[in-house]
Scaffold this active site. Structure first.
Site, PDB file in Angstrom:
ATOM      1  N   GLU A 100       0.841  -1.207   0.000  1.00  0.00           N
ATOM      2  CA  GLU A 100       0.000   0.000   0.000  1.00  0.00           C
ATOM      3  C   GLU A 100       0.870   1.249   0.000  1.00  0.00           C
ATOM      4  OE1 GLU A 100      -3.300  -0.285   2.843  1.00  0.00           O
ATOM      5  OE2 GLU A 100      -3.091   1.858   3.229  1.00  0.00           O
ATOM      6  N   ASP A 102       0.241   5.315   0.593  1.00  0.00           N
ATOM      7  CA  ASP A 102      -0.844   6.166   1.110  1.00  0.00           C
ATOM      8  C   ASP A 102      -0.575   7.649   1.142  1.00  0.00           C
ATOM      9  OD1 ASP A 102      -2.497   4.123   2.051  1.00  0.00           O
ATOM     10  OD2 ASP A 102      -1.451   4.031   3.972  1.00  0.00           O
ATOM     11  N   GLU A 104      -2.907  10.551   3.065  1.00  0.00           N
ATOM     12  CA  GLU A 104      -4.133  10.791   3.843  1.00  0.00           C
ATOM     13  C   GLU A 104      -4.107  12.243   4.285  1.00  0.00           C
ATOM     14  OE1 GLU A 104      -6.002   7.101   6.146  1.00  0.00           O
ATOM     15  OE2 GLU A 104      -4.059   7.681   6.942  1.00  0.00           O
ATOM     16  N   HIS A 117      -0.540  13.053   5.658  1.00  0.00           N
ATOM     17  CA  HIS A 117       0.032  11.867   6.289  1.00  0.00           C
ATOM     18  C   HIS A 117       0.378  10.883   5.169  1.00  0.00           C
ATOM     19  CE1 HIS A 117      -0.236   8.660   9.505  1.00  0.00           C
ATOM     20  NE2 HIS A 117      -0.572   7.924   8.472  1.00  0.00           N
ATOM     21  N   THR A 118       1.587  10.304   5.205  1.00  0.00           N
ATOM     22  CA  THR A 118       1.954   9.321   4.172  1.00  0.00           C
ATOM     23  C   THR A 118       2.437   8.036   4.848  1.00  0.00           C
ATOM     24  OG1 THR A 118       4.273  10.035   4.050  1.00  0.00           O
ATOM     25  CG2 THR A 118       2.722  11.147   2.580  1.00  0.00           C
ATOM     26  N   ARG A 128       5.358   3.170   8.695  1.00  0.00           N
ATOM     27  CA  ARG A 128       6.410   3.987   8.068  1.00  0.00           C
ATOM     28  C   ARG A 128       5.856   5.382   7.793  1.00  0.00           C
ATOM     29  NH1 ARG A 128       7.183  -0.920   4.524  1.00  0.00           N
ATOM     30  NH2 ARG A 128       8.877  -2.085   5.510  1.00  0.00           N
ATOM     31  N   GLU A 129       5.276   5.985   8.833  1.00  0.00           N
ATOM     32  CA  GLU A 129       4.586   7.259   8.641  1.00  0.00           C
ATOM     33  C   GLU A 129       5.539   8.436   8.501  1.00  0.00           C
ATOM     34  OE1 GLU A 129       4.245   5.272  11.300  1.00  0.00           O
ATOM     35  OE2 GLU A 129       2.221   4.435  11.162  1.00  0.00           O
ATOM     36  N   TRP A 194      -9.101  10.381  16.205  1.00  0.00           N
ATOM     37  CA  TRP A 194      -7.633  10.543  16.178  1.00  0.00           C
ATOM     38  C   TRP A 194      -7.119  11.625  15.229  1.00  0.00           C
ATOM     39  CZ3 TRP A 194      -5.165   9.730  11.494  1.00  0.00           C
ATOM     40  CH2 TRP A 194      -5.899   9.025  10.521  1.00  0.00           C
ATOM     41  N   GLY A 198      -4.786  14.904  17.299  1.00  0.00           N
ATOM     42  CA  GLY A 198      -4.786  13.616  17.994  1.00  0.00           C
ATOM     43  C   GLY A 198      -6.143  13.220  18.551  1.00  0.00           C
ATOM     44  N   ARG A 259       9.828   5.221  19.681  1.00  0.00           N
ATOM     45  CA  ARG A 259       9.034   4.161  19.087  1.00  0.00           C
ATOM     46  C   ARG A 259       9.870   2.922  18.758  1.00  0.00           C
ATOM     47  NH1 ARG A 259       5.581   5.646  13.831  1.00  0.00           N
ATOM     48  NH2 ARG A 259       5.013   3.500  13.387  1.00  0.00           N
TER      49      ARG A 259
END
Ligand SMILES: *[C@@H]1O[C@H](CO)[C@@H](O)[C@H](O)[C@H]1NC(C)=O
Length: 271
Positions: A100, A102, A104, A117-118, A128-129, A194, A198, A259
């Site tokens: 995918e 993305d 967004e 947002h990718t 993998r944002e 979200w 957030g 993270r």
């Protein structure tokens, strides 16, 4: 004078014809797949609109699949108070080990910036944002969002400016989409748990229906001879990508050490 101006107008008519015939047609290339009439193809297939209200959002998908592709779409996003709305525009394959790519768009209160947002999923794994602000108001007019996907790399661009590159690093054990054909999908939906700050800012349903618009779809499917099948970022485009990252990137998973306490994923450790 008269001859010159009629020449000028026939040239501009000719250009209009060329541009018009190069663009896709939503009736031929896409199906509205959900939303019970909230997704509409208008103007003889030149415009598509999605809408969202309290009862439902809506979405569409491409009729054809791509295994590599060069895909451009112009989007105009939900204007005004779009807090809580998400417009997703992406390529995806099927199955539990899907790939995918993305885009967004996370809406916001009037005057506050959208977040772009990718993400890239390969064989079912994402995380993998990267997120960006835009250098323009994406609700005031149409802008072009492009995906170049060839065997060596995926390049995300906005109005021709690259914002993200994901390289094929299969040789370091990072899966890359090379085998599963993908369709183009888009949807407008509510994610006020979200999406905006957030989840702090909720959708104002008194402003519904919310609407996003699409036009000037162009795509090229893979062919061994197409130059974009081996395209890479030249020096000028590397500079532009660096400009975006420096000035507009607000999140990069490759810099989020909290993270990944055990160390960053392998694709992050390459300049
Ligand atoms: C919305 O605006 C706030 C305040 O400027 C900002 O922190 C946030 O990143 C913006 N975008 C989203 C989608 O929350």
């Amino acid at each position: 004078m008269a001859a010159a101006s009629s020449l000028a107008s026939s040239i501009s008519f000719f250009l209009l014809m060329v541009i018009g015939s190069a663009a896709g047609n939503f009736n031929q290339d896409f199906d509205v797949t959900w939303g019970d009439g909230r997704g509409k193809i208008l103007n003889n297939g030149n415009l598509l609109t999605l809408s969202l209200d309290r009862a439902s959002g809506s979405g569409f998908q491409s009729k054809r699949e791509y295994l590599f592709g060069k895909i451009d779409m112009q989007l105009k996003l939900v204007a005004g108070n779009s807090a809580g709305t998400v417009t997703a525009y992406y390529l995806s394959s099927k199955g539990s080990t899907w790939d995918e790519i993305d885009f967004e768009f996370l809406g916001n209160l009037s005057g506050d910036p959208y977040i772009l947002h990718t993400n890239v999923f390969s064989q079912g794994k994402g995380n993998r944002e990267q997120q960006f602000y835009l250098w323009f108001d994406p609700t005031a007019d149409f802008h072009t969002y492009s995906i170049l996907w060839n065997p060596q790399r995926i390049i995300f661009s906005v109005d021709g400016t690259p914002i993200r590159e994901f390289k094929n690093m299969e040789n370091r054990g990072v899966p890359f989409p090379t085998r599963q054909p993908m369709r183009i999908y888009s949807s407008l939906w509510n994610a006020d748990d979200w999406a905006t700050r957030g989840g702090l800012v909720k959708t104002d349903w008194s402003k519904a229906p919310f609407m996003a618009s699409y036009r000037n779809f162009r795509s090229e499917a893979s062919s061994a001879t197409a130059p974009w099948m081996s395209q890479q970022l030249d020096f000028a485009n590397q500079q532009r990508l660096a400009w975006v990252r420096k000035n507009y990137m607000i999140y990069d998973y490759c810099r989020d050490s909290r993270r990944f306490p055990q160390g960053f994923p392998p694709e992050c450790n390459v300049a």
